[in-house]
Write an enzyme that holds these catalytic residues in place. Structure first.
Site, mmCIF file in Angstrom:
data_model
loop_
_atom_site.group_PDB
_atom_site.id
_atom_site.type_symbol
_atom_site.label_atom_id
_atom_site.label_comp_id
_atom_site.label_asym_id
_atom_site.label_seq_id
_atom_site.Cartn_x
_atom_site.Cartn_y
_atom_site.Cartn_z
ATOM 1 N N CYS A 262 -28.531 129.619 -23.980
ATOM 2 C CA CYS A 262 -28.328 130.931 -23.384
ATOM 3 C C CYS A 262 -26.871 131.257 -23.139
ATOM 4 O O CYS A 262 -26.498 132.425 -23.117
ATOM 5 C CB CYS A 262 -29.125 131.030 -22.081
ATOM 6 S SG CYS A 262 -30.911 131.193 -22.320
ATOM 7 N N ASN A 394 -29.504 133.255 -30.463
ATOM 8 C CA ASN A 394 -30.354 132.368 -29.671
ATOM 9 C C ASN A 394 -31.287 133.187 -28.787
ATOM 10 O O ASN A 394 -30.835 133.930 -27.919
ATOM 11 C CB ASN A 394 -29.479 131.479 -28.772
ATOM 12 C CG ASN A 394 -30.296 130.671 -27.782
ATOM 13 O OD1 ASN A 394 -30.870 129.643 -28.129
ATOM 14 N ND2 ASN A 394 -30.369 131.122 -26.537
ATOM 15 N N GLU A 395 -32.580 133.114 -29.061
ATOM 16 C CA GLU A 395 -33.614 133.691 -28.197
ATOM 17 C C GLU A 395 -33.408 135.175 -27.919
ATOM 18 O O GLU A 395 -33.590 135.655 -26.798
ATOM 19 C CB GLU A 395 -33.701 132.919 -26.876
ATOM 20 C CG GLU A 395 -34.127 131.477 -27.035
ATOM 21 C CD GLU A 395 -34.397 130.776 -25.714
ATOM 22 O OE1 GLU A 395 -34.395 131.447 -24.667
ATOM 23 O OE2 GLU A 395 -34.614 129.559 -25.733
#
Length: 840
Positions: A262, A394-395
């Site tokens: 994150c 990412n995500e």
């Protein structure tokens, strides 16, 4: 410091179930096998890549500064500021000591450089005695020192005193008793110069302190006060803490994914040019992290603290090389994830990030004559690092915006570096609208590899061993970049091991997988579970660390076709209590009723007579009856679950009214609540009021069953109906069907996979028995001739046990056992067993 170690549940008889001569005395007949494993040793199988298992490093849980990075001084450059954490100041971890001066932190034109802006200003008057200065308390309980250990001190300093300023440096304990012979310098000149020396510790301690004191008059400026152990991993300067790096190296990972996570793609609408470089909440920029450490930026970490970037991209590449792992950097895609739903519309910023990524490949692989390859060489590594993969993003929660940017990155990378694989991703969950949309986009665009992430309950892992059996063999490969069962007990590790047998069986699809997160400082935790825990002088591997190490050290080169038979646990209807809960929200509930399909009322409460039927699962929140409704009024409380009733029927309807009063999210309605912690709950307005989901919980953790966009409006009363029919559930919101699911997956506590080690010629039979009873198993290796002795490694114990600082009871035990082309083995309860069988 030594820790007591004990072994529990490891009573393993070396020759149990072996073949060979029968002793003269009679012995009880073995029970009939409940399971059979049939192996085809001559079958083609599937090649397993060297990158099958690796590690994921993110600076979370203070994993870098105060962790893997060897620096002992906390806040060495005085850059800890309230923007990083409201509790921080420039003097966090520092205490002024002595008399005859004042200590302040300053950011002005006298700064060390444009990246290192805050420094310590000591205004000195005539000083008697020990001088005036500051003491650093280090990490956790203090500086961890070893008797005879050498520690390199350095500081950048300048003074306006014409005769210079004497500066003394001491290591001592909390009482002031010396821990090393002091060193002294005279700072001369009003321009920044670096001063260095070495301190040798006299005794062991985990509570040392470093003091820097000056004498005289005038103004002394100090920055980058550092104390670095000489004994780092591979004895590298600016290196890594040895015990943590060695634990990671012992895993023998095939890759290292870094630097997140994150922290990579959050706040990625910020740049780092002259106008915004010091915003202190920009996304992770690899160029901030290379070059001399005193010239590297610091940044606000997504996880709520300052990160110094002393551990930067050069060190990540070097560590990967040192442990024989493939480096896999992740760069921001300019679309935020991890609960932040924003995408940049700044074309210039996007182009700069794309160029930064191209420069990153040059830094890793370029010749010394290139700009960034030259920097790598000046940092001490003229040979290219051999980068082969780059992950973009990412995500991300905005799939179309993310993928549009991803295609721009991929096109630029492939045009200049066609041999580099560009990795996409599928969002933050294992299922749902974002997951489905991103996979469709990845397939359509012919992406080589897709990064999946999920953290789920042990039950989910036990039920989803076959997840990748049905994936398209001709489609993108899977990089399972983050996965873990949501706790650190042995049962979680057994569930993960069970699942990993399915990953190996599908190694033609799943090319890489990493447990996550990797590290956690026991005094600074933002996320659980974690693989390796530590304080300032000790580290210990969790039960999952031992399990991952067992798998990663015994992968094999290809699978050997095998199949097994045995009993399964059939799904049962959803029964149990009903529940009400909130998450950072005040809400009220009314007219809760459960009705059977025959019209019988199984439970009812309109709160006219109070809330005596309800009990708290955990003492959280402020529940009370207000105006005939059950209200939770604490908007800071999380997971305030209360429950009532005991529904034994498997077919019923749960109805109620729910109203959000205030707060960040919506409300949660639970059903099938068991004393064991198992439950289902309908989470409406979750994830900061952006998403609704059905989550299945067990052991305090939850997995998403279904999810879709959703928000809840404060002050509006919602009619909720949950229709349960055995294992099928339909959900109605204000009379409209919101969603449905059937939870009819069987649970198979037994799993196996067989691989072959080409170098040794061994078959590796891997068996997981994740239940409380032994598994008597017949293993048939076909006509494969084998040597009669095999090496067996077992991890077993109490499924509720965990490894902690006070002890690591769960450890592998290895012994030699008798085997044959066909033999019976009794696998202990709650165990993972690896048999390495030598073939003839």
């Amino acid at each position: 410091m030594p820790r007591a170690k004990r072994l529990v549940g490891l009573a393993i008889v070396a020759l149990a179930g072996s073949v060979g001569a029968v002793p003269a005395q009679a012995r009880a007949p073995e029970p009939d096998p409940a399971y059979t494993i049939t192996v085809d040793p001559r079958g083609a199988g599937t090649a397993i890549p060297d990158t099958m298992y690796g590690v994921f490093f993110e600076d979370i849980n203070f994993a870098a500064d105060g962790g893997l990075y060897g620096e002992l001084v906390r806040n060495r450059s005085f850059e800890f500021l309230p923007v990083d954490n409201q509790a921080y100041t420039g003097l966090t971890a520092w205490t002024p000591v002595g008399t005859g001066g004042t200590a302040t932190t300053v950011n002005d034109d006298a700064r060390l450089n444009e990246r290192n802006r805050t420094y310590l200003n000591l205004a000195l008057s005539t000083v008697e005695g020990g001088g005036y200065g500051v003491t650093n308390s280090g990490w956790n309980t203090g500086f961890a020192l070893k008797a005879g250990g050498r520690y390199d001190f350095s500081v950048w300093a300048r003074t306006d005193a014409a005769a210079g300023t004497p500066l003394g440096v001491t290591l001592h304990d909390t009482s002031g008793a010396a821990l090393a012979a002091p060193i002294a310098f005279t700072v001369r000149g009003n321009s920044w110069s670096k001063y260095t020396g070495t301190l040798t510790a006299w005794r062991d301690t985990d509570a040392g302190r470093l003091s820097v004191r000056a004498a005289g008059t005038g103004t002394l400026k100090l920055d980058m006060i550092s104390l670095f152990p000489r004994d780092t991993f591979r004895n590298r300067a600016n290196g890594l803490r040895r015990d943590l790096a060695e634990k990671i190296a012992a895993l023998k990972p095939g890759f290292v994914r870094f630097p997140g996570g994150c922290l990579v793609n959050t706040n990625s609408h910020y740049g780092y040019d002259a106008a915004s470089n010091y915003e202190r909440s920009r996304s992770y920029q690899w160029k901030d992290t290379v070059g001399p450490v005193e010239e590297r930026a610091t940044n606000r970490n997504f996880w709520g603290y300052n990160q110094s970037y002393g551990l930067g991209y050069f060190e990540y590449f070097q560590f990967s090389e040192d442990i024989g792992a493939m480096p896999l950097p992740v760069v921001p895609a300019l679309v935020t994830g991890c609960g932040q739903n924003r995408a940049t519309n700044d074309e210039a910023l996007l182009q700069r990030h794309i160029q930064d990524t191209l420069d990153l490949v040059e830094f890793a692989n370029g010749p010394v004559s290139s700009t960034w390859g030259g920097l790598r060489a000046r940092m001490g590594h003229p040979k290219p690092f051999g980068l082969t993969h780059v992950a973009v993003g990412n995500e991300e929660n905005l799939p179309d915006q993310y993928f549009a940017n991803f295609l721009r990155f991929r096109a630029a990378i492939e045009a200049r570096y066609p041999t580099v694989t560009v990795v996409g991703n599928s969002g933050p969950d294992d299922t749902g609208a974002t997951f489905d949309r991103l996979w469709a986009l990845n397939r359509e665009a012919g992406v080589d590899m897709v990064d999946e992430h999920y953290y789920n309950t042990p039950g989910w892992f036990l039920q989803n061993n076959a997840r990748y059996d049905s994936y398209d063999r001709a489609g993108p490969k899977v990089f399972l970049g983050e996965f873990a069962s949501q706790d650190n007990k042995l049962f979680n590790s057994l569930a993960e091991a069970h699942y990993m047998t399915g990953l190996e069986r599908n190694a033609d699809v799943v090319q890489m997988a990493a447990y996550a997160p990797l590290l956690a400082n026991i005094d600074h935790v933002q996320w659980r579970p974690d693989l390796i825990w530590f304080d300032n002088d000790e580290s210990w591997g969790t039960t999952s660390y031992q399990m991952q190490k067992l798998f990663m050290n015994n992968v094999g080169d290809r699978t050997v076709p095998s199949r097994f038979t045995g009993p399964v646990i059939q799904p049962r209807g959803i029964t149990g209590a009903v529940g009400l809960s909130t998450w950072a929200t005040a809400a009220r509930y009314d007219d809760v009723q459960v009705t059977g399909t025959d019209g019988a009322v199984l439970f009812r409460d309109d709160f006219a007579n109070g809330a005596g039927q309800w009990t708290s699962v955990e003492p959280r929140g402020a529940w009370s009856v207000v105006d005939g409704q059950y209200q939770q009024s604490d908007t800071a409380a999380l997971d305030t679950l209360v429950k009532a009733g005991n529904i034994t029927a498997t077919d019923y309807d749960l109805t109620l009214k729910a109203t959000k009063l205030s707060g960040a999210e919506g409300f949660l309605v639970a059903f099938g609540v068991q004393d064991s912690g198992e439950l289902y709950w309908w989470n409406l307005g979750g994830w900061n009021n952006t998403q609704g989901a059905i989550q299945k919980g067990a052991g305090g953790s939850k997995s998403i069953v279904i999810a879709k966009p959703n928000s809840v409006e404060a002050g509006v009363t919602y009619d909720i109906r949950i229709e349960v029919r055995g294992t099928t559930v339909r959900l109605f919101l204000n009379g409209q069907e919101w969603g449905s699911f059937t939870d009819d997956q069987v649970s198979q506590p037994f799993a196996q996979v067989v691989t072959r080690d080409d170098r040794t010629g061994e078959l590796i039979v891997k068996v997981v028995n994740a239940q409380d009873t032994p598994a008597v198993t017949r293993i048939d290796l076909g006509r494969q001739r084998v040597r009669d002795t095999a090496r067996m490694t077992v991890i077993t114990g109490d499924p509720g046990e965990q490894n902690t600082r006070s002890g690591e009871p769960i450890q592998p035990v290895t012994s030699n056992v008798r085997v044959g082309s066909a033999f019976t083995r009794t696998y202990p309860p709650n165990s993972v067993t690896f048999l390495r069988i030598r073939t003839r």
